[in-house]
Design a protein around this motif. Structure first.
Motif, short mmCIF file in Angstrom:
data_model
loop_
_atom_site.label_atom_id
_atom_site.label_comp_id
_atom_site.label_asym_id
_atom_site.label_seq_id
_atom_site.Cartn_x
_atom_site.Cartn_y
_atom_site.Cartn_z
N TRP A 38 35.07 33.78 49.31
CA TRP A 38 36.03 34.95 49.33
C TRP A 38 36.75 34.95 47.91
N SER A 39 36.95 33.78 47.45
CA SER A 39 37.58 33.84 46.09
C SER A 39 36.81 34.37 45.05
N GLU A 40 35.29 33.99 45.16
CA GLU A 40 34.55 34.68 44.24
C GLU A 40 34.30 36.20 44.33
N ALA A 41 34.43 36.53 45.56
CA ALA A 41 34.03 38.09 45.73
C ALA A 41 35.40 38.89 45.56
N ALA A 42 36.56 38.35 45.35
CA ALA A 42 37.75 38.80 45.27
C ALA A 42 37.76 40.12 44.23
N ARG A 43 37.43 39.74 43.13
CA ARG A 43 37.36 40.93 42.07
C ARG A 43 36.52 41.92 42.40
N LYS A 44 35.29 42.01 43.13
CA LYS A 44 34.62 43.22 43.59
C LYS A 44 35.21 44.10 44.44
N TYR A 45 36.18 43.67 45.26
CA TYR A 45 36.63 44.59 46.34
C TYR A 45 38.09 44.87 46.37
N ASP A 46 38.59 45.89 46.40
CA ASP A 46 40.15 46.26 46.59
C ASP A 46 40.26 46.36 48.22
N LYS A 51 47.60 36.46 56.08
CA LYS A 51 48.24 35.99 54.90
C LYS A 51 47.66 35.07 53.98
N GLU A 52 46.90 33.92 54.41
CA GLU A 52 46.28 33.20 53.79
C GLU A 52 45.04 33.89 53.06
N PHE A 53 44.26 34.77 53.85
CA PHE A 53 43.22 35.39 53.13
C PHE A 53 43.81 36.26 52.01
N TYR A 54 44.94 37.11 52.26
CA TYR A 54 45.26 38.28 51.37
C TYR A 54 45.88 37.26 50.10
N ASP A 55 46.49 36.24 50.15
CA ASP A 55 47.14 35.43 49.14
C ASP A 55 45.80 34.81 48.29
N ARG A 56 44.90 34.42 48.84
CA ARG A 56 43.76 33.96 48.24
C ARG A 56 43.00 34.96 47.33
N HIS A 57 43.09 36.35 48.21
CA HIS A 57 42.26 37.48 47.39
C HIS A 57 43.13 37.78 46.26
N ARG A 58 44.48 37.87 46.25
CA ARG A 58 45.28 38.27 45.18
C ARG A 58 45.17 37.22 43.90
N MET A 59 45.34 35.84 44.38
CA MET A 59 45.34 34.85 43.28
C MET A 59 43.93 34.76 42.60
N SER A 60 42.85 35.05 43.45
CA SER A 60 41.47 35.17 42.65
C SER A 60 41.14 36.37 42.11
N GLY A 61 41.94 37.30 41.73
CA GLY A 61 42.15 38.51 40.86
C GLY A 61 41.66 39.67 41.52
N GLY A 62 41.76 39.74 42.69
CA GLY A 62 41.44 40.98 43.70
C GLY A 62 42.76 41.72 43.92
N GLN A 63 42.54 43.16 44.04
CA GLN A 63 43.43 44.21 44.08
C GLN A 63 43.75 44.36 45.72
N GLY A 64 45.05 44.35 46.35
CA GLY A 64 45.36 44.56 47.54
C GLY A 64 46.63 44.80 48.10
N THR A 65 46.71 45.46 49.31
CA THR A 65 48.22 45.71 49.75
C THR A 65 48.23 45.04 51.27
N ARG A 66 49.23 44.61 51.85
CA ARG A 66 49.36 44.45 53.44
C ARG A 66 50.26 45.27 53.85
#
Length: 435
Positions: free
Chosen positions: A289-297, A347-362
């Motif tokens: 998921w960390s590796e994929a974070a930048r691919k997906y909003d 929240k763990e999923f979201y925090d990891r996504h954002r810390m790995s460079g992904g864009q998102g909102t909860r």
């Protein structure tokens, strides 16, 4: 009136679509075929496809005893093992705008044992009409037929592979329906959201989509437990691969009983299996998921009192609710289980996504304040996203407030699917921004 036809010449074949008010529907298009307990095989081109009839649902109990719906959530749809179909709903009047439209692929929920892409509770006509997007509704195999088989490793994740096959169909065909294959958002609620999260890290999904909407994803249940999976597989070994559908469903009930050793995980005991194609081992999932974070909003939503949906059908919980002096005890219980299943893991999923460079909102769908036991419960956002008369017979009916809250939530989804716009401002009385 369903008397205006439009033929669509697509790579899958000539599809006869029909005009239904302000949308065009092409329903029940086969994207793959599969033998029982076998992987799907993408459907080749055929000459003519009749898009008048909705996709059948995967075999299932008509009323999910775990959810306790007060209406038939399939809306009268037939069921069949030959259910690997998609339905395309697009705007009827696009004016002079010839640009390709954004595409939202809907993956239904139902704990991987219930629901269907063309169930009336997921009718996307209002979302399509208002937001000027195309919605593709996916039906896939469920329960034993889709996620366990007879317990053999090669029988895992078949329904998940169905979803990937459907996404390939979208890439090949959606341009013919006016959609942009380079602007695809996958969206799901409950088990459908769980599936969408795992599609982000599945093999063979690169370039199939670019955005993800996760509504009430029960990520706290993802992966289950080894003792539960072992107990389920032992019971499933007894299933006759040639058994009737009724016998398979009866065996599925026995498998579910065996899953009770998993505690809360038994609430979604059927589902994706880590370490079986196309998913990594569970120990590698976080890194994937960390590796994929930048691919997906990613747009994540949940409701304030998720577990109230399920607690409403447990007599002890209802008695607590009826005794106002014990309401704080009940609310504490609802809050605690909601946190365990939905909040912490999300929240763990979201925090990891954002810390790995992904864009998102909860987002948090908040209480509407009407005192209902099912206020802001799990699935409470569905009547807002997919409004229709069927909800009037449901305990989730929002009444008049849906006329205000519904357009707000649909606009958030539509803007995200169109351009990736993430909401940054809360909607009073409906949505809080969590991050």
């Amino acid at each position: 009136m369903l008397n205006a036809w439009r033929d669509v010449d697509a790579p899958c074949g000539r599809v006869r679509a029909y005009v239904d008010g302000k949308v065009i529907r092409a329903r029940g298009i086969r994207y793959a075929r599969a033998q029982r307990f076998s992987r799907p095989v993408d459907e080749p081109r055929v000459d003519i496809i009749d898009g008048r009839h909705p996709s059948p649902g995967s075999p299932q109990h008509r009323r999910d005893p775990n959810a306790g719906m007060t209406f038939d959530q399939l809306g009268g749809l037939p069921t069949s093992e030959d259910c690997l179909r998609v339905s395309v709903t697009s705007p009827a009047n696009t004016g002079d705008d010839v640009s390709a439209l954004p595409v939202l692929v809907w993956i239904h929920g139902g704990a991987y044992v219930a629901g269907a892409g063309d169930a009336a509770i997921y009718d996307p006509h209002t979302l399509v009409e208002e937001q000027n997007i195309i919605v593709v509704s996916v039906t896939y195999r469920l329960g034993v037929l889709g996620f366990l088989g007879t317990g053999k490793p090669e029988h895992a994740n078949l329904g998940f592979l169905d979803q990937i096959s459907a996404l390939r169909w979208v890439q090949r065909n959606i341009a013919a329906f006016g959609g942009d294959p380079h602007n695809v958002t996958i969206a799901g609620q409950s088990a459908g959201a769980d599936a969408c999260a795992h599609l982000m890290i599945a093999e063979a999904t690169d370039s199939l989509f670019r955005r993800v909407i996760l509504a009430s994803a029960p990520l706290g249940l993802a992966g289950g437990t080894e003792p539960m999976n072992w107990a389920m597989a032992k019971v499933a070994e007894k299933i006759d691969p040639e058994a009737s559908v009724d016998d398979v469903l009866a065996a599925q009930d026995e498998v579910h009983k065996a899953a009770l050793v998993g505690g809360l995980h038994a609430g979604m005991c059927f589902g994706v299996h880590y370490g079986a194609y196309p998913l990594p081992a569970k120990s590698d999932a976080a890194a994937a998921w960390s590796e994929a974070a930048r691919k997906y909003d990613v747009l994540m939503t949940r409701t304030e009192r998720e577990i109230a949906f399920f607690a409403g059908f447990v007599p002890a919980f209802r008695r607590l609710h009826d005794r106002h002096l014990t309401s704080p005890m009940l609310e504490s219980l609802i809050s605690g289980i909601t946190s365990a299943v939905y909040t912490r893991a999300a929240k763990e999923f979201y925090d990891r996504h954002r810390m790995s460079g992904g864009q998102g909102t909860r987002l948090l769908i908040v209480s509407r304040g009407d005192g209902s036991f099912f206020d802001a419960a799990h699935s409470g956002d569905l009547p807002l996203l997919f409004p229709g008369n069927i909800w009037h017979d449901s305990f989730l009916d929002y009444g008049q407030s849906a006329q205000i809250a519904g357009p707000e939530l649909r606009n958030i989804w539509g803007r995200f699917a169109t351009s990736g716009a993430l909401p940054r401002v809360s909607v009073p009385g409906l949505i809080d921004i969590l991050g």
